[in-house]
Design a protein around this motif. Sequence first.
Motif, mmCIF file in Angstrom:
data_model
loop_
_atom_site.group_PDB
_atom_site.id
_atom_site.type_symbol
_atom_site.label_atom_id
_atom_site.label_comp_id
_atom_site.label_asym_id
_atom_site.label_seq_id
_atom_site.Cartn_x
_atom_site.Cartn_y
_atom_site.Cartn_z
ATOM 1 N N ILE A 71 0.856 -1.194 0.000
ATOM 2 C CA ILE A 71 0.000 0.000 0.000
ATOM 3 C C ILE A 71 0.885 1.234 0.000
ATOM 4 O O ILE A 71 1.736 1.410 0.880
ATOM 5 C CB ILE A 71 -0.929 -0.009 1.230
ATOM 6 C CG1 ILE A 71 -1.780 -1.286 1.220
ATOM 7 C CG2 ILE A 71 -1.801 1.232 1.267
ATOM 8 C CD1 ILE A 71 -2.421 -1.601 2.544
ATOM 9 N N THR A 72 0.694 2.097 -0.993
ATOM 10 C CA THR A 72 1.510 3.310 -1.113
ATOM 11 C C THR A 72 0.600 4.509 -1.315
ATOM 12 O O THR A 72 0.430 4.990 -2.450
ATOM 13 C CB THR A 72 2.501 3.190 -2.290
ATOM 14 O OG1 THR A 72 3.174 1.938 -2.217
ATOM 15 C CG2 THR A 72 3.536 4.310 -2.252
ATOM 16 N N PRO A 73 -0.011 5.015 -0.241
ATOM 17 C CA PRO A 73 -0.824 6.227 -0.385
ATOM 18 C C PRO A 73 0.071 7.439 -0.661
ATOM 19 O O PRO A 73 1.225 7.484 -0.225
ATOM 20 C CB PRO A 73 -1.537 6.356 0.965
ATOM 21 C CG PRO A 73 -1.342 5.034 1.641
ATOM 22 C CD PRO A 73 -0.057 4.497 1.111
ATOM 23 N N ARG A 74 -0.456 8.410 -1.379
ATOM 24 C CA ARG A 74 0.309 9.618 -1.659
ATOM 25 C C ARG A 74 0.509 10.412 -0.368
ATOM 26 O O ARG A 74 -0.428 10.696 0.357
ATOM 27 C CB ARG A 74 -0.417 10.465 -2.706
ATOM 28 C CG ARG A 74 -0.509 9.769 -4.049
ATOM 29 C CD ARG A 74 -1.146 10.667 -5.108
ATOM 30 N NE ARG A 74 -1.203 9.972 -6.381
ATOM 31 C CZ ARG A 74 -2.254 9.285 -6.827
ATOM 32 N NH1 ARG A 74 -3.337 9.233 -6.084
ATOM 33 N NH2 ARG A 74 -2.233 8.682 -7.989
ATOM 34 N N GLY A 75 1.751 10.755 -0.093
ATOM 35 C CA GLY A 75 2.062 11.536 1.101
ATOM 36 C C GLY A 75 2.331 10.708 2.337
ATOM 37 O O GLY A 75 2.671 11.256 3.383
ATOM 38 N N TRP A 76 2.196 9.369 2.259
ATOM 39 C CA TRP A 76 2.460 8.477 3.387
ATOM 40 C C TRP A 76 3.527 7.468 2.993
ATOM 41 O O TRP A 76 3.647 7.111 1.817
ATOM 42 C CB TRP A 76 1.209 7.708 3.785
ATOM 43 C CG TRP A 76 0.225 8.469 4.605
ATOM 44 C CD1 TRP A 76 0.328 9.749 5.032
ATOM 45 C CD2 TRP A 76 -1.029 7.978 5.085
ATOM 46 N NE1 TRP A 76 -0.771 10.099 5.743
ATOM 47 C CE2 TRP A 76 -1.620 9.034 5.797
ATOM 48 C CE3 TRP A 76 -1.694 6.778 4.985
ATOM 49 C CZ2 TRP A 76 -2.856 8.917 6.418
ATOM 50 C CZ3 TRP A 76 -2.927 6.652 5.603
ATOM 51 C CH2 TRP A 76 -3.509 7.701 6.313
ATOM 52 N N PRO A 77 4.276 6.962 3.968
ATOM 53 C CA PRO A 77 5.188 5.847 3.663
ATOM 54 C C PRO A 77 4.398 4.595 3.300
ATOM 55 O O PRO A 77 3.247 4.432 3.694
ATOM 56 C CB PRO A 77 5.972 5.654 4.977
ATOM 57 C CG PRO A 77 5.764 6.912 5.756
ATOM 58 C CD PRO A 77 4.430 7.435 5.351
ATOM 59 N N SER A 78 5.033 3.704 2.556
ATOM 60 C CA SER A 78 4.381 2.446 2.176
ATOM 61 C C SER A 78 4.202 1.544 3.394
ATOM 62 O O SER A 78 4.942 1.640 4.381
ATOM 63 C CB SER A 78 5.211 1.711 1.120
ATOM 64 O OG SER A 78 5.321 2.485 -0.049
ATOM 65 N N CYS A 79 3.200 0.666 3.317
ATOM 66 C CA CYS A 79 3.024 -0.355 4.334
ATOM 67 C C CYS A 79 2.647 -1.658 3.645
ATOM 68 O O CYS A 79 2.178 -1.663 2.500
ATOM 69 C CB CYS A 79 1.998 0.046 5.387
ATOM 70 S SG CYS A 79 0.298 0.158 4.795
ATOM 71 N N ILE A 80 2.864 -2.778 4.341
ATOM 72 C CA ILE A 80 2.682 -4.104 3.759
ATOM 73 C C ILE A 80 1.821 -4.955 4.682
ATOM 74 O O ILE A 80 1.992 -4.944 5.905
ATOM 75 C CB ILE A 80 4.039 -4.800 3.519
ATOM 76 C CG1 ILE A 80 4.873 -3.988 2.523
ATOM 77 C CG2 ILE A 80 3.843 -6.223 3.009
ATOM 78 C CD1 ILE A 80 6.273 -4.542 2.334
ATOM 79 N N ILE A 81 0.882 -5.694 4.079
ATOM 80 C CA ILE A 81 0.107 -6.705 4.784
ATOM 81 C C ILE A 81 0.293 -8.019 4.039
ATOM 82 O O ILE A 81 0.039 -8.088 2.832
ATOM 83 C CB ILE A 81 -1.387 -6.347 4.842
ATOM 84 C CG1 ILE A 81 -1.614 -5.008 5.545
ATOM 85 C CG2 ILE A 81 -2.184 -7.437 5.559
ATOM 86 C CD1 ILE A 81 -3.061 -4.556 5.560
ATOM 87 N N ALA A 82 0.745 -9.053 4.747
ATOM 88 C CA ALA A 82 0.989 -10.351 4.101
ATOM 89 C C ALA A 82 0.316 -11.452 4.919
ATOM 90 O O ALA A 82 0.284 -11.400 6.155
ATOM 91 C CB ALA A 82 2.479 -10.623 3.981
ATOM 92 N N TYR A 83 -0.207 -12.460 4.210
ATOM 93 C CA TYR A 83 -0.866 -13.588 4.860
ATOM 94 C C TYR A 83 -0.358 -14.877 4.228
ATOM 95 O O TYR A 83 -0.483 -15.075 3.011
ATOM 96 C CB TYR A 83 -2.384 -13.492 4.703
ATOM 97 C CG TYR A 83 -3.142 -14.662 5.274
ATOM 98 C CD1 TYR A 83 -3.255 -14.842 6.648
ATOM 99 C CD2 TYR A 83 -3.754 -15.594 4.428
ATOM 100 C CE1 TYR A 83 -3.950 -15.916 7.172
ATOM 101 C CE2 TYR A 83 -4.461 -16.670 4.945
ATOM 102 C CZ TYR A 83 -4.546 -16.837 6.330
ATOM 103 O OH TYR A 83 -5.229 -17.889 6.850
ATOM 104 N N ARG A 84 0.226 -15.760 5.071
ATOM 105 C CA ARG A 84 0.694 -17.055 4.597
ATOM 106 C C ARG A 84 -0.387 -18.083 4.906
ATOM 107 O O ARG A 84 -0.746 -18.301 6.070
ATOM 108 C CB ARG A 84 2.010 -17.423 5.268
ATOM 109 C CG ARG A 84 2.672 -18.678 4.693
ATOM 110 C CD ARG A 84 4.085 -18.834 5.200
ATOM 111 N NE ARG A 84 4.943 -17.769 4.715
ATOM 112 C CZ ARG A 84 5.520 -17.760 3.512
ATOM 113 N NH1 ARG A 84 5.302 -18.763 2.667
ATOM 114 N NH2 ARG A 84 6.277 -16.765 3.150
#
Length: 268
Positions: A71-84
């Motif tokens: 997830i890379t919203p404009r003006g925010w740092p990226s974040c990641i959600i992962a599910y194994r």
Amino acid sequence: MHALGRTPALTLLVFTDILMSGSCCVDRNQPTQTGSFMIQDTTVSVQMGIKALLCCPSVSLTKAVLITWIITPRGWPSCIIAYRVETRETNETTCRNRSITWASTPDHSPDLQISAVALQHEGHYSCEIVTPEGNYLKFSDLQVLVPPEVTYFLGKNRTTVCEAIAGKPAAQISWTPDGDCVTKNESHRNGTVTVRSTCHWEHNNVFAVSCFVSHSAGNQTLFIELNQGTTSTPSSLLTILYVKMALFGIIILIVGFTFLKKRNYTRT
């Protein structure tokens, strides 16, 4: 992010979605191409304040090994959600405090939802599903629509101003009937735009006009009566003159009556 060591074939699908509210994603049990690396690229437009649903590729979850959202919203740092899937383990980095969560539990639905879309949610969202048969990737460009506040005010000499305030994207303004119009845009820091259209009608036979505001979040029409009082006509001047003469006559009568009454009282 690709778990397979082989180089798969590439299928690219490009299309656009316009979402004015939260909706269901497509059926996840649709057949997919075996041994392919399918990429979907989509634009999702959602009105501010409404729930948004961001979808993963159409892959049966029985085949999924790993599901990853970047997830890379404009003006925010990226974040990641992962599910194994095998271990039912979820890894997440600073996404939940942005009102971005799973639409359901990831073993039932890998889609994401935003409960109330705001301007800061606008940006890029990618979902990758890894399967033994290949990797499937879907990019979503989230665009936030802000409906403008529409208003008008009357100017002098048959001039009217119509405004579409703080909309995103910029609204379009048109008039009926056509007049002598000037339209200006004012951009704001948050990405919204105010559109101001000023129109003048020279002909006196135009008594009412309409301002039509076109916008992605919905259209609006204002019906406006022109201010006839701003331009004096001979008939209106005569009316004013007659009123003044009548008032002057009444004042003369009152003064004369008072004078005669005092004079009669003095004689008696």
